[in-house]
Enzyme design. Structure first.
Site, mmCIF file in Angstrom:
data_model
loop_
_atom_site.group_PDB
_atom_site.id
_atom_site.type_symbol
_atom_site.label_atom_id
_atom_site.label_comp_id
_atom_site.label_asym_id
_atom_site.label_seq_id
_atom_site.Cartn_x
_atom_site.Cartn_y
_atom_site.Cartn_z
ATOM 1 N N GLY A 78 -68.685 -6.971 4.942
ATOM 2 C CA GLY A 78 -67.581 -7.710 5.555
ATOM 3 C C GLY A 78 -68.049 -8.681 6.629
ATOM 4 O O GLY A 78 -67.542 -9.805 6.729
ATOM 5 N N THR A 79 -69.007 -8.264 7.412
ATOM 6 C CA THR A 79 -69.494 -9.108 8.506
ATOM 7 C C THR A 79 -70.125 -10.381 7.960
ATOM 8 O O THR A 79 -69.834 -11.486 8.427
ATOM 9 C CB THR A 79 -70.503 -8.316 9.359
ATOM 10 O OG1 THR A 79 -69.856 -7.140 9.855
ATOM 11 C CG2 THR A 79 -71.019 -9.146 10.521
ATOM 12 N N ASN A 158 -57.667 -3.763 11.320
ATOM 13 C CA ASN A 158 -58.428 -2.518 11.179
ATOM 14 C C ASN A 158 -58.064 -1.455 12.214
ATOM 15 O O ASN A 158 -58.352 -0.291 12.025
ATOM 16 C CB ASN A 158 -59.930 -2.810 11.245
ATOM 17 C CG ASN A 158 -60.301 -3.727 12.384
ATOM 18 O OD1 ASN A 158 -59.801 -4.855 12.469
ATOM 19 N ND2 ASN A 158 -61.145 -3.265 13.278
ATOM 20 N N GLN A 186 -59.765 -4.627 5.161
ATOM 21 C CA GLN A 186 -58.901 -3.444 5.255
ATOM 22 C C GLN A 186 -57.822 -3.418 4.173
ATOM 23 O O GLN A 186 -57.363 -2.350 3.774
ATOM 24 C CB GLN A 186 -58.233 -3.375 6.639
ATOM 25 C CG GLN A 186 -59.184 -3.025 7.762
ATOM 26 C CD GLN A 186 -59.705 -1.594 7.705
ATOM 27 O OE1 GLN A 186 -59.024 -0.679 7.231
ATOM 28 N NE2 GLN A 186 -60.917 -1.395 8.170
ATOM 29 N N SER A 206 -65.407 -5.687 1.803
ATOM 30 C CA SER A 206 -66.565 -4.818 1.999
ATOM 31 C C SER A 206 -66.391 -3.517 1.222
ATOM 32 O O SER A 206 -65.351 -2.861 1.324
ATOM 33 C CB SER A 206 -66.712 -4.517 3.489
ATOM 34 O OG SER A 206 -67.745 -3.596 3.694
ATOM 35 N N HIS A 208 -67.716 -0.433 1.387
ATOM 36 C CA HIS A 208 -67.651 0.919 1.969
ATOM 37 C C HIS A 208 -66.277 1.260 2.551
ATOM 38 O O HIS A 208 -66.035 2.387 2.952
ATOM 39 C CB HIS A 208 -68.778 1.135 2.987
ATOM 40 C CG HIS A 208 -68.603 0.465 4.312
ATOM 41 N ND1 HIS A 208 -68.091 1.122 5.413
ATOM 42 C CD2 HIS A 208 -68.869 -0.786 4.722
ATOM 43 C CE1 HIS A 208 -68.078 0.296 6.444
ATOM 44 N NE2 HIS A 208 -68.548 -0.873 6.050
ATOM 45 N N CYS A 332 -65.152 -0.220 15.197
ATOM 46 C CA CYS A 332 -65.949 -1.436 15.006
ATOM 47 C C CYS A 332 -66.486 -2.013 16.317
ATOM 48 O O CYS A 332 -67.442 -2.761 16.311
ATOM 49 C CB CYS A 332 -65.136 -2.499 14.282
ATOM 50 S SG CYS A 332 -65.093 -2.236 12.516
HETATM 51 C C1 LIG Z 1 -65.179 -3.022 8.587
HETATM 52 C C2 LIG Z 1 -64.634 -4.386 8.758
HETATM 53 C C3 LIG Z 1 -65.470 -5.508 8.763
HETATM 54 C C4 LIG Z 1 -66.972 -5.387 8.684
HETATM 55 O O1 LIG Z 1 -67.406 -4.961 7.440
HETATM 56 P P1 LIG Z 1 -68.923 -4.423 7.266
HETATM 57 O O2 LIG Z 1 -69.102 -4.307 5.798
HETATM 58 O O3 LIG Z 1 -68.969 -3.112 7.962
HETATM 59 O O4 LIG Z 1 -69.809 -5.451 7.873
HETATM 60 C C5 LIG Z 1 -64.902 -6.752 8.879
HETATM 61 N N1 LIG Z 1 -63.561 -6.903 8.987
HETATM 62 C C6 LIG Z 1 -62.726 -5.852 8.988
HETATM 63 C C7 LIG Z 1 -61.259 -6.079 9.094
HETATM 64 C C8 LIG Z 1 -63.227 -4.556 8.888
HETATM 65 O O5 LIG Z 1 -62.402 -3.519 8.908
#
Ligand SMILES: *Cc1c(COP(=O)(O)O)cnc(C)c1O
Length: 388
Positions: A78-79, A158, A186, A206, A208, A332
């Site tokens: 996600g990042t 999130n 999310q 993302s 996970h 986070c």
């Molecule tokens: C977890 C999350 C991220 C980051 O995702 P990663 O795969 O952990 O880098 C970005 N945006 C939101 C809204 C998240 O919940």
């Protein structure tokens, strides 16, 4: 069930932070970690097989958001998806004087990237949200300037689980000819997503967060959208994201997407039922507690609570001893000492913010788990209040 029996099990209620990999994802991944280890660029059977599996996963994932497989780009999570979307679009042309509109409750991956772009000459407007965490479409409309190049608004938050009016913002962005990015990390696999209907140009996910592996995600890039790659090298992912493909991760994500998206509506209904029962029980049994966020526009698995005269961190530690895992504020934010920017944005003072916890359910959470969790929550809140 007596307390001794309860102590034997773990109840994991921090699914917004990460989820347990589902069996199908584990199985698919293991095969490509150990047996089918070929580089997808290889000109031999072991390589072809990896390439075939990667493209099959791309196809599966594209279908889940009604995109074309040529519009799906694999990234590390996600990042990176947020970074590529924002920096990639801004850097594809002169960034100086370009304007970005975003919200005050975005993930730090978006907010810190905006800060970075601002230091390099971009103008950034960070719009406030209401006390439920909702952004107004009208506020977005009023913030638009001739120089606006990008609007970035997350699909669901999130921390407090608030869902934003993405379709309306998408319509506005399209009418104004402005690129629209949404962080759907999310929301994906929790609520159905159709990129055509939503008029989004860029959408990040993302694995996970939906029962897939860590370290893999994807960015949907609408065909024709210009982005400057942020990682240069061997030219994988059509030059948009160089580096040997994370084959096991991609396969794991594809499997997680296939099954979790197919169950999305049914899981959502189940979780919503458990969530609402839990909220009702908490309201009836624990005094001095408010539910943060919106009840109308809310992820089916999110409960965000704010307790009077309670230290949220202490509460989380006590619940951990009871074998119940929940989060304080947001998992986070790396700097735990700072009050969450999301809670500040919805008008909480620091004392209120410190008294809050987040409970997020999974597809496997049962009504019994919820009952046990409420039982211990009440017990620990009572204990903390007696102590002070
Ligand atoms: C977890 C999350 C991220 C980051 O995702 P990663 O795969 O952990 O880098 C970005 N945006 C939101 C809204 C998240 O919940």
């Amino acid at each position: 069930m007596n307390e001794m029996e309860m102590k034997d099990r773990w109840i994991y209620l921090d699914n917004a932070a990460t989820t347990q990999m589902r069996k199908e994802a584990q199985k698919g991944m293991l095969n490509y970690l150990c047996e089918q280890y070929g580089n997808p660029g290889g000109m031999y059977r072991l390589g072809y097989e990896s390439r075939r599996a990667v493209e099959e996963a791309r196809e599966t994932i594209a279908k889940t958001i009604h995109a074309d497989c040529s519009e799906i780009y694999f990234v590390s999570g996600g990042t990176e998806a947020d970074n590529l979307a924002l920096r990639g679009t801004m850097e594809s042309s002169m960034i100086s004087g370009k304007h970005i509109i975003t919200s005050s409750i975005e993930h730090s991956a978006v907010l810190n990237t905006c800060k970075y772009l601002k230091e390099r000459g971009c103008d950034v407007t960070i719009l406030p949200v209401d006390s439920k965490g909702r952004l107004s479409v009208d506020a977005v409309r009023k913030a638009i300037r001739p120089s606006t190049g990008l609007i970035s608004v997350m699909m669901a938050n999130n921390e407090i689980g608030t869902i934003q009016p993405i379709e309306e913002i998408g319509e506005l962005a399209k009418k104004e000819g402005i690129l629209f990015h949404t962080d759907a990390v999310q929301a994906y696999a929790q609520i159905p997503i159709d990129v055509r209907k939503l008029n989004v140009d860029l959408l990040g996910v993302s694995a996970h967060k939906f029962y897939g592996p860590k370290g893999i995600g994807f960015l949907y890039i609408r065909r024709g959208t210009k982005l400057e790659p942020q990682i240069l090298g061997g030219g994988q992912e059509k030059g948009m994201r160089s580096g040997t493909e994370n084959v096991p991760g991609i396969i794991g994500m594809g499997e997680a997407a296939k099954y979790t998206c197919a169950e999305c509506v049914a899981n959502g209904e189940r979780e919503k039922k458990i969530r609402d029962t839990m909220i009702e029980k908490i309201r009836n049994e624990i005094s001095g507690c408010v539910i943060d966020g919106s009840m109308e526009y809310r992820l089916p698995n999110n409960i965000h609570l704010c307790f009077e005269k309670i230290d949220g961190e202490m509460l989380v530690r006590l619940l951990d001893k009871d074998h119940i895992a929940v989060a304080t504020g947001s998992a986070c934010s790396a700097n735990k000492k700072e009050v969450s920017h999301v809670l500040t944005a919805i008008g909480k003072n620091s004392e209120q913010a410190r008294g809050s916890i987040r409970i997020t359910l999974s597809k496997d959470t049962t009504m019994e788990d919820a009952d046990i969790a409420v039982h211990y929550l009440k017990k620990e809140v009572d204990r903390l209040r007696k102590m002070s």
